[in-house]
Design a protein around this motif. Structure first.
Motif, PDB file in Angstrom:
ATOM      1  N   UNK A  30      -7.097  -2.086  -7.713  1.00 29.50           N
ATOM      2  CA  UNK A  30      -6.251  -1.667  -8.841  1.00 29.50           C
ATOM      3  C   UNK A  30      -5.399  -0.465  -8.450  1.00 29.50           C
ATOM      4  N   UNK A  31      -6.003   0.483  -7.734  1.00 29.04           N
ATOM      5  CA  UNK A  31      -5.249   1.657  -7.302  1.00 29.04           C
ATOM      6  C   UNK A  31      -4.097   1.256  -6.378  1.00 29.04           C
ATOM      7  N   UNK A  32      -4.359   0.293  -5.487  1.00 24.99           N
ATOM      8  CA  UNK A  32      -3.307  -0.178  -4.592  1.00 24.99           C
ATOM      9  C   UNK A  32      -2.158  -0.797  -5.381  1.00 24.99           C
ATOM     10  N   UNK A  33      -2.487  -1.605  -6.377  1.00 27.35           N
ATOM     11  CA  UNK A  33      -1.445  -2.210  -7.206  1.00 27.35           C
ATOM     12  C   UNK A  33      -0.637  -1.150  -7.950  1.00 27.35           C
ATOM     13  N   UNK A  34      -1.322  -0.114  -8.431  1.00 26.40           N
ATOM     14  CA  UNK A  34      -0.632   0.947  -9.162  1.00 26.40           C
ATOM     15  C   UNK A  34       0.353   1.672  -8.255  1.00 26.40           C
ATOM     16  N   UNK A  35      -0.086   2.011  -7.051  1.00 27.90           N
ATOM     17  CA  UNK A  35       0.810   2.694  -6.104  1.00 27.90           C
ATOM     18  C   UNK A  35       2.012   1.817  -5.787  1.00 27.90           C
ATOM     19  N   UNK A  36       1.771   0.519  -5.585  1.00 29.17           N
ATOM     20  CA  UNK A  36       2.876  -0.393  -5.260  1.00 29.17           C
ATOM     21  C   UNK A  36       3.876  -0.461  -6.414  1.00 29.17           C
ATOM     22  N   UNK A  37       3.390  -0.523  -7.658  1.00 26.68           N
ATOM     23  CA  UNK A  37       4.301  -0.584  -8.807  1.00 26.68           C
ATOM     24  C   UNK A  37       5.108   0.696  -8.948  1.00 26.68           C
ATOM     25  N   UNK A  38       4.457   1.836  -8.705  1.00 27.26           N
ATOM     26  CA  UNK A  38       5.161   3.102  -8.814  1.00 27.26           C
ATOM     27  C   UNK A  38       6.257   3.225  -7.760  1.00 27.26           C
ATOM     28  N   UNK A  39       6.015   2.672  -6.583  1.00 27.15           N
ATOM     29  CA  UNK A  39       6.982   2.794  -5.497  1.00 27.15           C
ATOM     30  C   UNK A  39       8.085   1.747  -5.555  1.00 27.15           C
ATOM     31  N   UNK A  40       7.741   0.524  -5.945  1.00 30.05           N
ATOM     32  CA  UNK A  40       8.678  -0.597  -5.833  1.00 30.05           C
ATOM     33  C   UNK A  40       9.157  -1.103  -7.183  1.00 30.05           C
ATOM     34  N   UNK A  41       8.302  -1.016  -8.193  1.00 31.51           N
ATOM     35  CA  UNK A  41       8.674  -1.556  -9.493  1.00 31.51           C
ATOM     36  C   UNK A  41       8.111  -2.943  -9.718  1.00 31.51           C
ATOM     37  N   UNK A  42       8.799  -3.727 -10.554  1.00 37.16           N
ATOM     38  CA  UNK A  42       8.280  -5.032 -10.974  1.00 37.16           C
ATOM     39  C   UNK A  42       8.189  -6.026  -9.822  1.00 37.16           C
ATOM     40  N   UNK A  43       8.966  -5.846  -8.775  1.00 35.52           N
ATOM     41  CA  UNK A  43       8.936  -6.786  -7.650  1.00 35.52           C
ATOM     42  C   UNK A  43       7.893  -6.419  -6.599  1.00 35.52           C
ATOM     43  N   UNK A  44       7.041  -5.452  -6.895  1.00 34.82           N
ATOM     44  CA  UNK A  44       6.051  -5.003  -5.919  1.00 34.82           C
ATOM     45  C   UNK A  44       5.057  -6.103  -5.596  1.00 34.82           C
ATOM     46  N   UNK A  45       4.528  -6.134  -4.381  1.00 44.26           N
ATOM     47  CA  UNK A  45       3.449  -7.076  -4.062  1.00 44.26           C
ATOM     48  C   UNK A  45       2.210  -6.713  -4.866  1.00 44.26           C
ATOM     49  N   UNK A  46       1.325  -7.673  -5.008  1.00 43.46           N
ATOM     50  CA  UNK A  46       0.158  -7.455  -5.865  1.00 43.46           C
ATOM     51  C   UNK A  46      -1.082  -8.059  -5.240  1.00 43.46           C
ATOM     52  N   UNK A  47      -2.202  -7.376  -5.436  1.00 42.87           N
ATOM     53  CA  UNK A  47      -3.508  -7.888  -5.042  1.00 42.87           C
ATOM     54  C   UNK A  47      -4.198  -8.441  -6.286  1.00 42.87           C
ATOM     55  N   UNK A  48      -4.730  -9.653  -6.180  1.00 46.01           N
ATOM     56  CA  UNK A  48      -5.464 -10.248  -7.287  1.00 46.01           C
ATOM     57  C   UNK A  48      -6.931 -10.384  -6.932  1.00 46.01           C
ATOM     58  N   UNK A  49      -7.769 -10.526  -7.950  1.00 47.92           N
ATOM     59  CA  UNK A  49      -9.210 -10.656  -7.701  1.00 47.92           C
ATOM     60  C   UNK A  49      -9.865 -11.486  -8.807  1.00 47.92           C
ATOM     61  N   UNK A  50     -10.959 -12.095  -8.438  1.00 48.86           N
ATOM     62  CA  UNK A  50     -11.781 -12.810  -9.407  1.00 48.86           C
ATOM     63  C   UNK A  50     -13.180 -12.976  -8.831  1.00 48.86           C
ATOM     64  N   UNK A  51     -14.155 -13.063  -9.704  1.00 46.09           N
ATOM     65  CA  UNK A  51     -15.535 -13.297  -9.300  1.00 46.09           C
ATOM     66  C   UNK A  51     -15.768 -14.794  -9.209  1.00 46.09           C
ATOM     67  N   UNK A  52     -16.562 -15.207  -8.212  1.00 43.73           N
ATOM     68  CA  UNK A  52     -16.881 -16.631  -8.085  1.00 43.73           C
ATOM     69  C   UNK A  52     -18.346 -16.784  -7.708  1.00 43.73           C
ATOM     70  N   UNK A  53     -18.860 -17.991  -7.857  1.00 39.76           N
ATOM     71  CA  UNK A  53     -20.252 -18.253  -7.512  1.00 39.76           C
ATOM     72  C   UNK A  53     -20.359 -18.676  -6.052  1.00 39.76           C
ATOM     73  N   UNK A  54     -21.556 -19.067  -5.641  1.00 47.75           N
ATOM     74  CA  UNK A  54     -21.789 -19.398  -4.233  1.00 47.75           C
ATOM     75  C   UNK A  54     -20.989 -20.608  -3.771  1.00 47.75           C
ATOM     76  N   UNK A  55     -20.571 -21.463  -4.695  1.00 45.12           N
ATOM     77  CA  UNK A  55     -19.777 -22.643  -4.335  1.00 45.12           C
ATOM     78  C   UNK A  55     -18.279 -22.364  -4.369  1.00 45.12           C
ATOM     79  N   UNK A  56     -17.905 -21.135  -4.715  1.00 48.47           N
ATOM     80  CA  UNK A  56     -16.493 -20.796  -4.779  1.00 48.47           C
ATOM     81  C   UNK A  56     -15.855 -21.082  -6.116  1.00 48.47           C
TER      82      UNK A  56
END
Length: 344
Positions: A30-56
């Motif tokens: 989240x911190x990385x995404x915040x820094x990217x938005x502050x520096x680049x704006x709406x077109x900034x690259x983004x890291x996404x995440x989600x929890x998954x089980x052992x089967x993916x």
């Protein structure tokens, strides 16, 4: 306007997964995404995440205090990375049982690597990644206390000594929880441009010089003048000669000053003599050896530059507040030996 570039990361969650480490990793993303938005704006690259089980399979985000941060990064489609966090196990036998029970996750990681995904591991999560069978010949960063058992189980994986984070092809590994930020920086270094990487590094990495300058600025102190580096040269010499006999003249020569000037520098800056500083360095080494080895007190004394074990005991007790034996009994990290018995 093109949509933001996204790098999706799946976090496999098992019953033994250290969830605090998962949340810490996501908070850094989240911190990385915040820094990217502050520096680049709406077109900034983004890291996404989600929890998954052992089967993916993606796990639903339930209501609770962590729901906003977990929902913030949810993405659609296949991930580009798998992040296996540490498993909360007491010892190596329990960890091996955990790895053996979760063949589905090991197979899932094997498929992910075959598809070109990155695999990130923290601490003993490396066991599950190595169990995929796809990382032979690679290198990994591990805490020292897992190294011997991991080598027995995966001799085809090289353990990198003295390195907190290792990047080797698709495998990003970190040894300890405090190295999680460096793992995020390693990922960002490959996926984002160097300007964003530098901006994030300035936030995530400790910077004693900036901290001191900021404090001085708050207090209205003038900029400090540059001092001679004789003290630094002397300390570096002492650190390299911890197990060697002490001679003030030799330390002064290494610092390129007279013995009298060297004593003054140490007293003004540190409040003690070069010999006292050497005793502190030797006691630090002794503490480490007492914690992680089975060597006797005389052998440890010699390894720390003391020919006389009695002198070592006296100096160690003065600096640490415990005798070497008492320190070992209080601070040893070894579990009972029968729990670490290697199967024949």
């Amino acid at each position: 306007m093109p949509p933001p570039r996204l790098l999706g990361i799946d976090f496999p969650v098992l019953p033994t997964t250290a969830m605090g480490h998962v949340l810490h990793a996501i908070e850094l993303l989240r911190a990385a995404n915040l820094i990217a938005r502050l520096r680049v704006g709406r077109t900034a690259p983004r890291l996404g995440w989600r929890l998954c089980d052992a089967q993916g399979q993606s796990m639903p985000v339930t209501q609770g205090p962590c729901q906003p941060m977990l929902s913030e990064g949810v993405f659609e489609g296949p991930p580009q990375a798998q992040w296996v966090l540490s498993q909360h196990t007491a010892d190596v036998p329990t960890l091996r049982q955990t790895v053996a029970r979760h063949g589905a996750l090991r197979r899932h990681l094997a498929v992910a690597i075959d598809q070109g995904q990155r695999v990130l591991t923290l601490g003993n999560g490396a066991w599950l990644a190595a169990g995929s069978g796809r990382l032979s010949g690679h290198r990994v960063a591990l805490p020292w206390y897992w190294a011997a058992a991991f080598h027995r189980d995966h001799p085809d994986v090289a353990i990198v000594a003295g390195t907190e984070v290792c990047v080797d092809g698709p495998w990003f590994s970190a040894a300890l929880p405090q190295d999680t930020g460096e793992l995020v920086l390693a990922l960002v270094a490959q996926c984002w441009d160097h300007h964003l990487h530098a901006a994030l590094a300035s936030v995530l990495r400790p910077d004693a010089a900036r901290q001191k300058a900021a404090q001085e600025a708050l207090q209205g102190q003038p900029l400090p003048t540059t001092r001679d580096s004789a003290l630094a040269r002397a300390i570096e010499h002492l650190e390299k000669q911890v197990d060697q006999p002490y001679a003030l003249a030799a330390v002064a020569r290494a610092a390129a000053v007279s013995p009298r000037t060297l004593l003054r520098h140490f007293q003004e800056a540190l409040g003690h003599s070069p010999l006292d500083h050497l005793h502190r360095l030797r006691c630090e080494r002794a503490r480490l050896l007492l914690e992680i080895t089975l060597e006797g007190i005389p052998a440890i004394a010699q390894a720390c530059g003391y020919a006389d074990p009695a002198a070592f005991r006296r100096i160690f007790t003065r600096h640490v507040g415990l005798t070497p034996q008492a320190y070992r009994e209080r601070h040893t990290l070894r579990a009972p030996r029968q729990r670490w018995r290697v199967p024949v």
